[in-house]
Design a protein around this motif. Structure first.
Motif, PDB file in Angstrom:
ATOM      1  N   MET A  17     -18.549  51.346  57.360  1.00 37.98           N
ATOM      2  CA  MET A  17     -17.530  50.689  56.539  1.00 37.98           C
ATOM      3  C   MET A  17     -16.139  51.186  56.905  1.00 37.98           C
ATOM      4  O   MET A  17     -15.215  50.412  57.126  1.00 37.98           O
ATOM      5  CB  MET A  17     -17.767  50.987  55.056  1.00 37.98           C
ATOM      6  N   ASN A  84     -18.681  62.213  46.657  1.00 38.07           N
ATOM      7  CA  ASN A  84     -19.151  61.369  45.571  1.00 38.07           C
ATOM      8  C   ASN A  84     -19.395  62.164  44.308  1.00 38.07           C
ATOM      9  O   ASN A  84     -19.801  61.635  43.303  1.00 38.07           O
ATOM     10  CB  ASN A  84     -20.446  60.644  45.970  1.00 38.07           C
TER      11      ASN A  84
ATOM     12  N   ARG B 364     -24.664  57.328  43.250  1.00 35.80           N
ATOM     13  CA  ARG B 364     -23.344  56.877  43.711  1.00 35.80           C
ATOM     14  C   ARG B 364     -23.332  56.495  45.183  1.00 35.80           C
ATOM     15  O   ARG B 364     -22.664  55.530  45.573  1.00 35.80           O
ATOM     16  CB  ARG B 364     -22.311  57.970  43.451  1.00 35.80           C
ATOM     17  N   ALA B 365     -24.056  57.253  46.002  1.00 33.33           N
ATOM     18  CA  ALA B 365     -23.984  57.028  47.455  1.00 33.33           C
ATOM     19  C   ALA B 365     -24.363  55.589  47.844  1.00 33.33           C
ATOM     20  O   ALA B 365     -23.557  54.885  48.463  1.00 33.33           O
ATOM     21  CB  ALA B 365     -24.828  58.055  48.195  1.00 33.33           C
ATOM     22  N   THR B 368     -21.873  52.997  46.427  1.00 31.85           N
ATOM     23  CA  THR B 368     -20.610  52.966  47.168  1.00 31.85           C
ATOM     24  C   THR B 368     -20.746  52.085  48.406  1.00 31.85           C
ATOM     25  O   THR B 368     -19.854  51.279  48.726  1.00 31.85           O
ATOM     26  CB  THR B 368     -20.199  54.388  47.600  1.00 31.85           C
ATOM     27  N   VAL B 369     -21.888  52.256  49.086  1.00 33.16           N
ATOM     28  CA  VAL B 369     -22.128  51.456  50.298  1.00 33.16           C
ATOM     29  C   VAL B 369     -22.223  49.975  49.953  1.00 33.16           C
ATOM     30  O   VAL B 369     -21.647  49.116  50.649  1.00 33.16           O
ATOM     31  CB  VAL B 369     -23.423  51.934  50.994  1.00 33.16           C
ATOM     32  N   ARG B 371     -20.986  48.290  47.357  1.00 30.93           N
ATOM     33  CA  ARG B 371     -19.688  47.738  46.955  1.00 30.93           C
ATOM     34  C   ARG B 371     -18.747  47.621  48.146  1.00 30.93           C
ATOM     35  O   ARG B 371     -18.096  46.584  48.377  1.00 30.93           O
ATOM     36  CB  ARG B 371     -19.079  48.619  45.873  1.00 30.93           C
ATOM     37  N   GLY B 372     -18.665  48.718  48.906  1.00 25.58           N
ATOM     38  CA  GLY B 372     -17.759  48.743  50.050  1.00 25.58           C
ATOM     39  C   GLY B 372     -18.125  47.705  51.098  1.00 25.58           C
ATOM     40  O   GLY B 372     -17.250  47.001  51.634  1.00 25.58           O
ATOM     41  N   SER B 373     -19.422  47.586  51.393  1.00 23.79           N
ATOM     42  CA  SER B 373     -19.856  46.634  52.413  1.00 23.79           C
ATOM     43  C   SER B 373     -19.556  45.206  51.976  1.00 23.79           C
ATOM     44  O   SER B 373     -19.064  44.392  52.768  1.00 23.79           O
ATOM     45  CB  SER B 373     -21.358  46.780  52.679  1.00 23.79           C
ATOM     46  N   ASP B 375     -17.270  44.262  49.944  1.00 21.40           N
ATOM     47  CA  ASP B 375     -15.823  44.061  49.991  1.00 21.40           C
ATOM     48  C   ASP B 375     -15.333  43.807  51.410  1.00 21.40           C
ATOM     49  O   ASP B 375     -14.438  42.973  51.645  1.00 21.40           O
ATOM     50  CB  ASP B 375     -15.120  45.286  49.400  1.00 21.40           C
ATOM     51  N   MET B 376     -15.944  44.548  52.374  1.00 22.56           N
ATOM     52  CA  MET B 376     -15.562  44.361  53.770  1.00 22.56           C
ATOM     53  C   MET B 376     -15.805  42.914  54.208  1.00 22.56           C
ATOM     54  O   MET B 376     -14.946  42.293  54.855  1.00 22.56           O
ATOM     55  CB  MET B 376     -16.380  45.300  54.675  1.00 22.56           C
ATOM     56  N   LEU B 391     -24.370  43.323  59.959  1.00 22.99           N
ATOM     57  CA  LEU B 391     -24.347  44.778  59.790  1.00 22.99           C
ATOM     58  C   LEU B 391     -24.165  45.151  58.329  1.00 22.99           C
ATOM     59  O   LEU B 391     -24.918  45.943  57.754  1.00 22.99           O
ATOM     60  CB  LEU B 391     -23.225  45.392  60.630  1.00 22.99           C
ATOM     61  N   PHE B 392     -23.148  44.557  57.712  1.00 25.06           N
ATOM     62  CA  PHE B 392     -22.839  44.929  56.329  1.00 25.06           C
ATOM     63  C   PHE B 392     -23.859  44.393  55.335  1.00 25.06           C
ATOM     64  O   PHE B 392     -24.215  45.071  54.367  1.00 25.06           O
ATOM     65  CB  PHE B 392     -21.421  44.475  55.962  1.00 25.06           C
ATOM     66  N   GLN B 395     -26.727  46.655  55.396  1.00 22.01           N
ATOM     67  CA  GLN B 395     -26.439  47.906  54.693  1.00 22.01           C
ATOM     68  C   GLN B 395     -26.635  47.711  53.190  1.00 22.01           C
ATOM     69  O   GLN B 395     -27.153  48.584  52.495  1.00 22.01           O
ATOM     70  CB  GLN B 395     -25.001  48.377  54.972  1.00 22.01           C
TER      71      GLN B 395
END
Lengths: 133, 584
Positions: A17, A84, B364-365, B368-369, B371-373, B375-376, B391-392, B395
């Motif tokens: 990311m 985190n 959280r880990a 986070t992935v 949400r972030g992916s 968003d990307m 890819l995203f 993930q």
């Protein structure tokens, strides 16, 4: 010449990311997932900024921060801590040890992270700045 | 946390109420007994004519007995009875001689002045009376059997000579006071424990009626006391067994600051198993200044308030102390001290906090992935090609799957803990299963430079297992083996790691083992491996990812099948994880 970012993070998904985002923004990115490699690689690569995860397998990112800051070859490089799970203790320790910032990964989107990096490095490419003629 | 401490205090208070209740209950039973006896006495009294008959005298009898029972102490009871008799009979003095643990106890009560001669005369007479009482098998003696002549029994040793009451009126007591006497034996069951005598000069002192009267009082007191002591012993026996089996240390300090109760655990906590503490200052010494116990106990004794103190470090333990006032009929008769071993609780609390921290991280880990992916992809729709999007999206998918597995693990773990974990067994060819799974494992191991081989014994028969769950156990053991062997020095140095998965029949059980040549596991860690909370702590210290629940769940699964799981050292290095399954 592109600015260089060294990311010390063992979670590949997170790295993907961040690195895709930073590359889009025009940075060069190098990833290390082994904390032992952080100092040697940093000296070699000479990044403009380091993103450092606190929880690395078998070692504490804070120790790596101290290493980076005490080595003259890397001491000038700004370091942003990523985690985190941040306790107040850790935040204080990190900032006291010379970290430029401390970021909670779960709170931040990749685009927000790259904005932060822009701000630290002063490479804002914000085209909203209008100059009055 | 506060709720738990309040609960504990109530529990401790409950225990103490139990103890005092049993004691009190015994007394109540006894008071009921004397009420029955009192009726009889009243009847006898009404038949007797006494020189100083007075209704009030009869009314004092119940009070005498109540005091007797309440005191539970023979000498004090006899004192009470003596002074009562002195008032009611026309006697110059009343004395008694009784056998005690320390020897013989003598006391005399009189209304006149005591001279040395008088005292020794009184002793002598009482002594002779006792001999006679023993010789005559316990009949009351009247003054026909004269003191000054006739047969006298053997003199008895006089030890522990008691005191003599100071007179209230000034009158010179003289030998004439011993002209008449009435002596009755004090009986406890079949045994004669002593004698009670009334001496005087008045004519009707040595009447049959007085003798009967005194006998009745004494016998009733004696039987009340005997019953009381027996009841106490019995009730105490019940309470005693409860006390001794408690994990809490229990001490009871009476109003004289003497230790009247101390259970096994208390002795353990205070490290005084050989030498029991007798009073509060002994305890102060044993505590070595960890707590101002004398102060606190006297505070509680006076105020009647419950006090407590946590985290007191005594003999390498963290203890919490609770001080409870023990009341009997609104009077504080002692202070109970309860000691609880807090060390485990402290440990557990720390581990629980570590577990929570680790859980937060594990949740959280992946989120986070995700949400972030997402968003990307959203922000770069124009820019991304198919590969980037894939890819995203992958993930996101992987992370979501990881979270779901975590939820399943937590659920399994909770079920195992509450005993509600079940398995669906069906007949299965174990070796076949191992062979199938090994294909996947081999590929995975290869990618980490590890050789994986099988070693299956033909002797292994069909078993009844929940295939899915046993495979889960295997997956966990193999992935651990790969993880730790991969990180082991051997692979860094270029050597090949190896993992062996096998089966064999041993001791009526089917054994499945997973052996590796990784760094091995230290002995103190071996014990903790299958423990949920401890796993968590190890995780956070070494910054491992993963909940550490895998082995905990593996244990739950294996045990639900009726088997066992454990780890041994591999030779020359590494570990072997072994679990057993019962044969049909």
């Amino acid at each position: 010449m592109n600015k260089k970012v060294l990311i010390v993070e063992d979670d590949m998904a997170l790295f993907n990311m961040y690195s895709v985002e930073l590359k889009i923004k025009g940075y060069d990115v190098l990833n290390i997932n082994d904390g032992l490699q952080a100092l040697p690689k940093a000296k070699d690569y000479q990044p403009d900024i380091v993103l450092l995860d606190i929880m690395l397998p078998g070692m504490n990112g804070l120790n790596i921060l101290t290493e980076l800051k005490s080595d003259p070859q890397t001491t000038e490089i700004p370091v942003i801590m990523l985690t985190n799970y941040g306790s107040e203790d850790n935040v204080k320790k990190a900032l006291e040890s010379g970290a430029a910032d401390y970021i909670m990964k779960y709170k931040i989107l990749p685009s927000e992270l790259s904005d932060k990096i822009d701000a630290v490095l002063g490479t804002s490419t914000d085209s909203d700045v209008k100059i009055a003629i | 946390m506060n709720e738990t401490s309040a609960l504990e205090s109530y529990l401790q208070l409950g225990i103490f109420l139990l103890v005092t209740f049993f004691t009190f209950f015994g007394v109540v039973k006894l008071l009921r007994a004397y009420r029955r006896n009192k009726k009889k006495l009243l009847e006898i009294g009404q038949q007797l004519t006494l020189a100083k008959s007075d209704a009030s005298h009869w009314q004092s009898l119940p009070e005498i007995f109540r005091r007797t029972v309440y005191l539970g102490d023979l000498e004090q009871s006899l004192d009470t009875i003596s002074s009562y008799l002195l008032n009611i009979l026309d006697a110059s003095s009343v004395s008694y001689l009784i056998k005690t643990q320390q020897g013989f106890s003598f006391r005399a009560r009189t209304n006149g002045n005591i001279t040395k001669t008088y005292l020794s005369k009184s002793k002598e007479c009482t002594n002779k009376a006792y001999s006679k009482v023993l010789g005559k098998e316990g009949d009351a003696i009247l003054s026909e059997d004269t003191i000054y002549g006739g047969q006298v029994g053997e003199a008895l040793l006089m030890e522990n000579v008691g005191s003599v009451e100071k007179p209230t009126e000034q009158r010179n007591s003289g030998i004439s006071d011993f002209l008449k006497h009435v002596c009755v034996p004090l009986r406890f069951g079949d045994e004669i424990a002593g004698v009670l005598c009334a001496f005087g000069s008045s004519d009707n002192l040595d009447s049959d009626q007085n003798a009967v009267y005194m006998s009745k009082i004494l016998d009733t007191s004696a039987s009340l006391l005997t019953d009381f002591k027996a009841l106490i012993a019995k009730e105490r026996g019940k309470v005693e067994s409860v006390l001794q089996s408690m994990e809490e240390g229990v001490l009871l300090v009476d109003s004289n600051y003497k230790v009247s109760v101390i259970n096994k655990t208390a002795s353990l906590f205070l490290s005084c198993q050989d030498q029991k503490p007798l009073n509060i200052s002994d305890i102060t010494t044993l505590l070595k200044g960890a707590l101002p116990i004398q102060e606190i106990v006297s505070n509680v004794m006076d105020s009647g308030e419950i006090k407590s103190q946590k985290r007191v470090f005594v003999s390498n333990r963290y203890l919490s102390f609770t001080f409870l006032p023990v009341k009997f009929e609104r009077e504080i008769i002692g202070v109970g001290i309860i000691m609880r071993n807090d060390s485990e609780e402290e440990n557990l609390r720390n581990l629980r906090e570590d577990f929570t921290a680790m859980m937060v991280h594990e949740l959280r880990a992946p989120l986070t992935v995700i949400r972030g992916s997402a968003d990307m992809v959203l922000k770069n729709r124009e820019r991304f090609n198919q590969q980037d999007i894939d890819l995203f999206l992958n993930q996101i998918k992987e992370s979501a799957w990881g979270l779901l597995k975590l939820v399943s693990d937590l659920l399994d773990s909770a079920k195992i803990e509450s005993g509600k974990f079940t398995v669906n067994k069906s007949p299965c060819l174990l070796n076949q299963v191992l062979q199938e799974e090994a294909e996947n494992y081999k590929v995975f191991a290869e990618s980490k430079n590890i050789d994986l081989t099988l070693d299956l014994s033909e002797a292994v028969p069909q078993v009844e297992i929940d295939k899915e769950k046993i495979v889960q156990v295997l997956n966990n053991l193999v992935s651990n083996a790969v993880k730790f062997t991969y990180k082991g020095e051997i692979t860094h140095m270029g050597e090949r790691g190896f993992i062996k998965v096998g089966s064999r029949l041993q001791g009526g059980f089917v054994q499945v083992f997973v052996a590796d040549n990784g760094p091995g596991i230290p002995n103190d860690v071996k014990k903790q491996l299958f423990n949920k909370f401890v796993q968590a702590r190890e995780s956070s210290i070494s910054n491992e990812s993963g909940t550490g629940l895998g082995l905990v769940i593996a244990k739950g699964i294996v045990e639900a099948h009726g088997g066992k799981i454990w780890v041994e050292d591999n030779v020359p290095k590494g570990s072997v994880f072994i679990f057993t399954l019962p044969v049909q």
